[in-house]
Design a protein around this motif. Structure first.
Motif, short mmCIF file in Angstrom:
data_model
loop_
_atom_site.label_atom_id
_atom_site.label_comp_id
_atom_site.label_asym_id
_atom_site.label_seq_id
_atom_site.Cartn_x
_atom_site.Cartn_y
_atom_site.Cartn_z
N ARG A 171 0.82 -1.22 0.00
CA ARG A 171 0.00 0.00 0.00
C ARG A 171 0.85 1.27 0.00
NH1 ARG A 171 -2.77 0.03 6.05
NH2 ARG A 171 -0.91 -0.43 7.26
N ASP A 172 2.11 1.13 -0.37
CA ASP A 172 3.00 2.28 -0.43
C ASP A 172 2.81 3.01 -1.76
OD1 ASP A 172 4.92 4.15 0.02
OD2 ASP A 172 6.63 2.77 -0.14
N THR A 173 1.70 3.71 -1.90
CA THR A 173 1.39 4.39 -3.16
C THR A 173 2.24 5.64 -3.36
OG1 THR A 173 -0.38 5.62 -2.04
CG2 THR A 173 -0.98 3.56 -3.11
N LYS A 174 2.81 6.17 -2.29
CA LYS A 174 3.61 7.39 -2.41
C LYS A 174 4.86 7.15 -3.25
CE LYS A 174 5.98 10.90 0.36
NZ LYS A 174 6.34 11.35 1.73
N ARG A 175 5.49 5.98 -3.09
CA ARG A 175 6.72 5.67 -3.81
C ARG A 175 6.48 4.65 -4.92
NH1 ARG A 175 10.31 4.52 1.48
NH2 ARG A 175 8.34 3.58 2.08
N ARG A 176 5.29 4.64 -5.46
CA ARG A 176 4.95 3.61 -6.43
C ARG A 176 5.78 3.72 -7.70
NH1 ARG A 176 -1.14 2.14 -8.69
NH2 ARG A 176 -0.51 0.27 -9.87
N TYR A 177 5.96 4.91 -8.23
CA TYR A 177 6.64 5.10 -9.51
C TYR A 177 8.05 5.65 -9.37
CZ TYR A 177 1.81 4.63 -11.08
OH TYR A 177 0.53 4.19 -11.30
N GLN A 178 8.64 5.55 -8.18
CA GLN A 178 9.99 6.07 -7.98
C GLN A 178 11.05 5.08 -8.44
OE1 GLN A 178 10.61 7.46 -4.00
NE2 GLN A 178 9.00 9.02 -4.11
N ARG A 219 2.08 -11.75 1.35
CA ARG A 219 2.55 -11.80 2.72
C ARG A 219 3.97 -12.35 2.83
NH1 ARG A 219 -0.39 -15.00 7.63
NH2 ARG A 219 1.52 -16.22 7.67
N ALA A 220 4.31 -13.30 2.00
CA ALA A 220 5.63 -13.91 2.04
C ALA A 220 6.47 -13.41 0.86
CB ALA A 220 5.52 -15.44 1.99
N THR A 221 7.77 -13.28 1.09
CA THR A 221 8.67 -12.79 0.05
C THR A 221 8.75 -13.76 -1.13
OG1 THR A 221 9.98 -11.72 1.77
CG2 THR A 221 11.01 -11.96 -0.37
N MET A 222 8.69 -15.06 -0.87
CA MET A 222 8.83 -16.05 -1.93
C MET A 222 7.60 -16.11 -2.82
SD MET A 222 11.87 -17.22 -1.65
CE MET A 222 11.76 -18.63 -2.73
N SER A 223 6.44 -15.70 -2.33
CA SER A 223 5.22 -15.83 -3.12
C SER A 223 4.75 -14.52 -3.73
CB SER A 223 4.09 -16.40 -2.25
OG SER A 223 3.80 -15.52 -1.17
N THR A 224 5.36 -13.41 -3.36
CA THR A 224 4.90 -12.13 -3.89
C THR A 224 5.20 -12.02 -5.38
OG1 THR A 224 4.96 -9.74 -3.53
CG2 THR A 224 7.05 -10.90 -3.41
N ASN A 225 4.37 -11.25 -6.10
CA ASN A 225 4.54 -11.11 -7.55
C ASN A 225 4.05 -9.73 -7.97
OD1 ASN A 225 1.51 -11.56 -8.49
ND2 ASN A 225 1.99 -13.09 -6.92
N LEU A 233 0.93 -7.20 -6.69
CA LEU A 233 1.34 -5.91 -6.13
C LEU A 233 0.64 -4.76 -6.85
CD1 LEU A 233 3.12 -4.15 -4.33
CD2 LEU A 233 4.95 -4.38 -6.03
N GLU A 234 0.57 -4.81 -8.17
CA GLU A 234 -0.11 -3.76 -8.92
C GLU A 234 -1.58 -3.69 -8.55
OE1 GLU A 234 1.10 -1.48 -10.93
OE2 GLU A 234 3.16 -2.15 -10.67
N LYS A 235 -2.21 -4.83 -8.37
CA LYS A 235 -3.62 -4.87 -8.00
C LYS A 235 -3.83 -4.27 -6.61
CE LYS A 235 -7.50 -8.08 -7.53
NZ LYS A 235 -7.93 -9.50 -7.61
N SER A 236 -2.93 -4.58 -5.69
CA SER A 236 -3.04 -4.03 -4.33
C SER A 236 -2.82 -2.52 -4.33
CB SER A 236 -2.04 -4.71 -3.40
OG SER A 236 -2.06 -4.14 -2.11
N LEU A 237 -1.82 -2.05 -5.09
CA LEU A 237 -1.56 -0.61 -5.14
C LEU A 237 -2.71 0.14 -5.80
CD1 LEU A 237 2.23 -0.60 -6.10
CD2 LEU A 237 1.23 -0.05 -3.89
N ASP A 238 -3.33 -0.48 -6.78
CA ASP A 238 -4.50 0.15 -7.41
C ASP A 238 -5.63 0.33 -6.41
OD1 ASP A 238 -3.24 0.36 -9.84
OD2 ASP A 238 -4.04 -1.52 -10.63
N ALA A 239 -5.79 -0.65 -5.52
CA ALA A 239 -6.87 -0.57 -4.53
C ALA A 239 -6.59 0.50 -3.49
CB ALA A 239 -7.04 -1.93 -3.86
N PHE A 240 -5.30 0.77 -3.21
CA PHE A 240 -4.95 1.75 -2.19
C PHE A 240 -4.63 3.13 -2.75
CE2 PHE A 240 -4.10 -2.12 0.29
CZ PHE A 240 -4.70 -1.79 1.49
N MET A 241 -4.71 3.29 -4.04
CA MET A 241 -4.41 4.60 -4.61
C MET A 241 -5.40 5.65 -4.11
SD MET A 241 -1.71 4.78 -6.48
CE MET A 241 -1.93 6.18 -7.57
#
Length: 264
Positions: free
Chosen positions: A135-142, A200-206, A210-218
């Motif tokens: 949900r870190d939308t502030k640094r999404r495109y940095q 939630r886990a580093t090995m399963s994240t993709n 991530l894009e879907k989650s950031l879109d929801a929190f924008m």
């Protein structure tokens, strides 16, 4: 120690030591109520015998004079000890009527802690989901590796489409990032479904999740300045005083005089 002496000592200990602070049997445990406060009786009655002896021989007044002459800080509540004792009561107000003590009241006699929860239905409803990047939308495109897709697509469309390098970049753009594809929930211990999003886990994240989650929190709000609803009033004041109308309200953000006065 003989058996009769041992039994006598145990009997005396059961009468002297509080019920909640002595060793108990399995039968006694359910019926014993824990103490709300610790025992006020010292476990080292021999401590301070020199001061007690001098005080009894010299008198309290003479003993205090002698103590104030020999001790560096005679009125120190900790009596010069670097590590405060748990039973020491420290005054926290000017007249000394309010005092604080280590672990008093005891934590066991207080209400349990309350763990705040997120809104139901979000990924943060899970108390073990502590990541911030979904949900870190502030640094999404940095990150240069993951820029704004819409902006990058617009840049590529403005370039000559028959150029080979442009076509290569368009192909890379359509393919998307290759790193961090995620393990689809397949860990060394087997298939896991504790987190359907995979974030939630580093090995399963993709990247897709991530894009879907950031879109929801924008953020979806359009903030306006506080002078927006009184524009006519501001313009009228400047025209009345024959002054040029500035952009916005220049008085915004000023601190009143009493707020600038130092309090020390």
């Amino acid at each position: 120690m003989s058996a009769p002496v041992k039994k006598t000592a145990e009997k005396i200990a059961q009468t002297v030591i509080p019920a909640a602070s002595r060793a108990v049997s399995a039968k006694e445990a359910p019926s014993i109520v824990p103490s709300a406060v610790s025992s006020t009786e010292t476990q080292m009655p021999w401590e301070g015998w020199v001061s007690s002896f001098l005080s009894s021989k010299l008198g309290q007044e003479k003993f205090e004079k002698l103590r104030s002459f020999l001790v560096f800080r005679p009125n120190d509540v900790h009596r010069g000890e670097q590590v405060p004792r748990p039973a020491t009561q420290v005054p926290i107000n000017k007249d000394g009527s309010i005092k604080a003590q280590f672990r008093y009241p005891s934590p066991g006699s207080q209400e349990g802690g309350r763990q705040p929860t997120e809104d139901e239905g979000t990924i943060y409803e899970d108390p073990y989901f502590v990541s911030y990047y979904p949900r870190d939308t502030k640094r999404r495109y940095q990150d240069p590796a993951f820029p704004n897709k819409e902006l990058e697509k617009l840049k590529l469309e403005l370039l000559p489409q028959d150029d080979e390098k442009v076509q290569e970049e368009l192909a890379k753009f359509e393919e998307g990032p290759k790193s961090s594809p995620g393990n689809k929930g397949m860990f060394a211990t087997g298939k896991s479904d504790f987190d359907p999003t995979g974030l939630r886990a580093t090995m399963s994240t993709n990247h897709a999740a991530l894009e879907k989650s950031l879109d929801a929190f924008m953020p979806n709000h359009l903030p306006t300045p506080d002078w927006w609803n009184k524009q006519d009033e501001i313009v009228a004041w400047y025209k009345e005083n024959d002054l040029p109308v500035p952009l916005g309200n220049t008085g915004y953000g000023t601190v009143p005089r009493h707020g600038r006065v130092a309090r020390w």
